[in-house]
Scaffold this motif. Structure first.
Motif, PDB file in Angstrom:
ATOM      1  N   ARG A  62      -8.444  -2.581  -1.688  1.00 16.06           N
ATOM      2  CA  ARG A  62      -7.421  -3.814  -2.050  1.00 16.06           C
ATOM      3  C   ARG A  62      -6.172  -3.430  -1.656  1.00 16.06           C
TER       4      ARG A  62
ATOM      5  N   ASN B 208       0.958  -1.197   0.031  1.00 12.85           N
ATOM      6  CA  ASN B 208      -0.004  -0.088   0.023  1.00 12.85           C
ATOM      7  C   ASN B 208       1.041   1.281   0.130  1.00 12.85           C
TER       8      ASN B 208
ATOM      9  N   SER C 132      -2.248  -7.194  -6.615  1.00  7.37           N
ATOM     10  CA  SER C 132      -3.127  -6.586  -5.669  1.00  7.37           C
ATOM     11  C   SER C 132      -4.231  -7.577  -5.408  1.00  7.37           C
TER      12      SER C 132
ATOM     13  N   SER D  16      -2.415  -3.179  -2.100  1.00  8.58           N
ATOM     14  CA  SER D  16      -1.481  -3.652  -3.375  1.00  8.58           C
ATOM     15  C   SER D  16      -0.002  -3.745  -3.088  1.00  8.58           C
TER      16      SER D  16
ATOM     17  N   LYS E  92      -3.444   3.630  -9.362  1.00  5.47           N
ATOM     18  CA  LYS E  92      -2.298   3.097  -8.814  1.00  5.47           C
ATOM     19  C   LYS E  92      -1.041   3.783  -9.360  1.00  5.47           C
TER      20      LYS E  92
END
Lengths: 267, 557
Positions: A68, A46, A108, A70, B122
């Protein structure tokens, strides 16, 4: 003169101690078992870099992007990577993940409240050698309570300790890196304990805003009443304040205070 | 319920409660219907806590001294949050509202608490609404109402670039609210670039500006700031267990102390720097920190104490399996520019031991700590020096079914030139236990005894405080019902003439019940909280009693 003497002694003590610090025992043992070429250079969970020695990670689910967890890592360039696999159930099952030319990989998974995941990473090189899998272990626990409730619990613990004048319990809720200097804050709170009797505090939260890294900003309204020991008179007041808590493995500790102080206000 | 009945019910509700309670109820209904329609990768949750309180205050001193508001009052806190994935985008959102007619809880009847949304693929992350980006200690560690954007590609180890803009306001309704919620309009924007050069080295640079709008002063004497901070920070870990951290910041600030004249503007330029080394390995953890914050340094959005030079060291050493040693020293001083009449140096050395398995008792733990607090006011001699000693002992143990926690403390306050000579003794003991009766009941008795004696050796006066209480908790496991009560007294006895002795007799009773019909709502709970505080003072016109009963329901879905 005294200041220089103290700082000099502190530096010497520090350096002497540093000379006696050994690396973590597990690291040395692990490197003896497996070739060091196949290893993780870094691992982010994360977006937070997690060193190999950090084995237990506790997370609030609402701080996970999209719910999620990651994982991003880089394998040391000394290895010619053939395959990277990730297990989140303590080696029961493995899932292949794609690695880039720069030896990085990303994975993830959707995490559930209250669940614990045993994360391990297996790296295989062109010769079929693997890394020391155990070294990559991380126990990831997803808390089953919300950050809002955790903030409430942290504040309630502080208020309970403050009302009961339990200085040790109160200071256990204050982070070592408290920006206003922890020792000075302790003195202010102790001064409240000497100057006031029978403190009663009520509060309502205005906002709980996390930085999605390791801090959460908490704005609240409060009212308090207390007896001033010197005069014997009962007083009450109210105000609003902002407290910043540091989140470390699911535990909240007070990092900074802004605005009207809720605690340590008599000095 | 028919619309006529609904209208009748609405009329029966207290006036202030009608609009506030309907809005969350309506939202709850919509959300409960919406929730199952969401796919597995998307979820929404809500929480609602509604509490209805009756407060009664009697006695002549109540109006001045009680912190309660008389009469029936409500408080409703509603939260709506969700997260999920839409294609490559992961999102989170969080909305919250608060409604109350008790001005002790909030100055506004209805106010938004959290309004926040976040989206990331991300690499790019956007946050809007309540935004908290903490750059570094000196630059930015304040939440804003605005937005932020972050770029960070972990796989390419790219620089982490963060930009933030927003209003620095404690609450949303300050933006559109009335007189009660007014505040100086402060806008903030900043940018940070951080680069990981290797797993062991990173460095970052930050720029932050905080600017107040002059027309939004509350008082004509409120200072108006226009502050710019330029900051560099870095961390280096040369070997496992050893880390060096440093930060340097420079500030340029314009302060307008009053709204009366432009020439009152004051321009300041200051710097702040700190360096810290932390070593951890084997039985030791050592930290050393040096900090210097100049007199004119301003950190409006971060944290710093101007006019301070500081050295701090700590050493935690595990001597044996059962003995741990803590040593610490804090030194700081002010008057860095010689701008004050005298300089103050503060030395605070401290030492502490933790003993486990004491006298062979596995459950016993003792903490013994001593702190010396020495302040030298020197310079031209107008400063006053102090020397305070504080010793504390904490002992925790388990005797059969009883857990005990005992504390004693002894403090000596000494300020030169006969300003203060005082001693303070503190002591308290709490005993608690847990007894299971069959499989259905648990009983938890609690006893507390505590007090403080403070002796002023100059005025020859003594203050004594005693507190004792007894409580009992009950758990009815099959019924999912918990309750507890506590009764006790707090007594303040003073020898000084013209001051009040006081006695507070208190009692509380609470019940928490998770009924089967709320099973669908995770952690759904009904509760009753009540307390009585009866204050008696020597001056009878100050005496009062406050009674409070709260009924509440807490739902989470």
């Amino acid at each position: 003169m005294l200041r220089k003497l103290i700082s000099g002694i502190s530096c010497i003590v520090f350096l002497l101690l540093m000379c006696h610090i050994d690396g973590p025992a597990e690291l040395s043992a692990a490197s003896a078992e497996k070739p060091d070429e196949i290893r993780l250079e870094y691992l982010y969970i994360n977006k937070k870099m997690t060193p190999e020695t950090e084995k237990k990670i506790t997370l609030f689910r609402e701080l996970l992007s999209g719910g999620r967890v990651s994982i991003t890592g880089k394998i040391a360039d000394t290895a010619k990577v053939k395959a990277v696999e990730v297990s989140i159930d303590n080696k029961s099952t493995w899932r292949k993940v794609r690695s880039t030319k720069k030896n990085t990989f990303r994975y993830s998974f959707r995490a559930e409240k209250g669940a614990t995941y045993g994360l391990l990473i297996r790296i295989t090189d062109a010769k079929g050698n693997t890394n020391n899998i155990e070294n990559t272990f991380k126990g990831i626990t997803i808390l089953d309570r919300s950050l809002y409730n955790a903030v409430g619990d942290a504040l309630n613990s502080m208020i309970e300790a403050y009302q009961g004048k339990a200085l040790g319990s109160f200071m256990a809720c204050v982070d070592d890196s408290f920006t206003g200097e922890k020792v000075e804050y302790e003195k202010s709170v102790q001064n409240d304990f000497s100057a006031l009797n029978d403190i009663i505090i009520h509060y309502t939260l205005n906002s709980v805003t996390p930085d999605y890294k390791d801090k959460v900003s908490v704005a609240l309204n409060f009212d308090r009443s207390y007896t001033v020991v010197k005069t014997g008179k009962r007083r009450s007041d109210e105000g609003s304040t902002v407290m910043i808590f540091r989140i470390d493995n699911g535990k909240l500790s007070l990092y900074s205070v802004r605005g009207q102080p809720l605690f340590g206000f008599t000095k | 319920m028919t619309s006529a009945n609904a209208e009748k019910c609405l009329r029966n509700l207290p006036v202030g409660m009608r609009p506030a309670s309907l809005v969350p109820l309506l939202l709850i209904s919509i959300l409960v219907l919406m929730a199952p329609a969401y796919a597995a990768d998307n979820e929404v949750h809500f929480s609602n806590e509604f509490a209805y309180t009756y407060n009664d205050i009697t006695g002549p001193g109540g109006d001045d001294s009680s912190s309660l508001t008389r009469g029936f009052r409500y408080l409703n806190i509603f939260g709506f949050m969700g997260n999920g994935t839409v294609r490559e985008l992961e999102y989170n959102f969080n909305l919250g509202f608060k409604a109350t007619d008790d001005r002790r809880n909030d100055v506004a009847t209805f106010s938004p608490t959290n309004i926040q949304g976040r989206m990331t693929n991300k690499i790019h992350t956007v946050n809007a609404g309540d935004t908290f980006e903490s750059f570094s200690q000196y630059s930015l560690s304040t939440a804003v109402k605005g937005a932020s954007y972050r770029y960070f590609n972990e796989q390419k180890n790219s620089p982490e670039i963060t930009m933030v803009y927003g209003y620095v306001l404690p609450r949303w309704d300050t933006i559109w609210g009335g007189v009660e919620t007014r505040a100086i309009e402060r806008t903030a924007y900043g940018m940070r670039i951080k680069q990981n050069f290797s797993p062991n080295i990173w460095a970052g640079i930050s720029y932050v500006q905080a600017k107040d709008r002059p027309g939004t002063r509350i008082m004509s004497t409120d200072p108006i700031y226009d502050s710019n901070n330029y900051t560099v920070d870095a961390e280096y870990k040369p070997i496992p267990g050893l880390a060096f951290r440093g930060e340097f910041s420079t500030s340029r600030t314009t302060v307008s102390p009053t709204s009366l004249a432009a020439q009152n503007e004051e321009r300041t330029h200051g710097t702040a720097s700190r360096i810290e080394a932390v070593g951890e390995g084997g039985p030791s953890r050592v930290s050393l920190e040096y900090e210097r914050v100049s007199t004119e340094f301003q950190s409006i959005l971060g944290s710093a104490t101007p006019d301070r030079e500081k050295i701090k060291s700590k050493w935690r050493y595990t001597m044996t399996k059962n003995i741990m040693l803590n040593l610490g020293l804090l030194w700081f001083r002010d008057n860095l520019d010689g701008q004050k009449a005298y300089r103050t140096d503060s030395y605070t050395p401290e030492a502490g031991f933790t003993f486990k398995n004491l006298l062979g008792r596995q459950s016993a733990t003792a903490d013994l700590a001593y702190r010396y607090d020495r302040k030298f006011g020197a310079g031209n001699g107008s400063g006053i020096s102090t020397a305070d000693h504080m010793t504390t002992l904490n002992y925790r143990d388990r005797f059969g079914p009883v857990d005990s926690d005992a504390n004693v403390g002894y403090t000596i306050y000494s300020t030169e030139r006969d300003q203060r000579q005082a001693k303070e003794y503190t002591y308290n003991l709490s005993l608690n236990s847990r007894h299971e009766i069959g499989e259905a009941y648990v009983v938890k008795p609690v006893v507390y005894l505590g007090g403080m004696t403070s002796r002023d050796d100059l005025a020859l006066e003594t203050d004594r405080i005693y507190e004792y209480s007894f409580g009992m908790g009950f758990e009815l496991l099959k019924l999912k019902l918990n309750s507890d009560f506590r009764i006790g007294q707090n007594v303040l006895e003073k020898t000084a003439a013209g001051t009040d002795n006081s006695t507070k007799t208190f009692g509380s009773f609470n019940v928490y019940y998770r009924p089967p019909f709320l099973k669908k709502f995770n952690e759904g709970m009904l509760y009753l909280r009540s307390f009585v505080n009866d204050f008696r003072f020597s001056t009878q016109s100050r005496s009062f009693r406050e009674n409070s009963v709260t009924l509440g329901v807490n739902l989470q879905y």
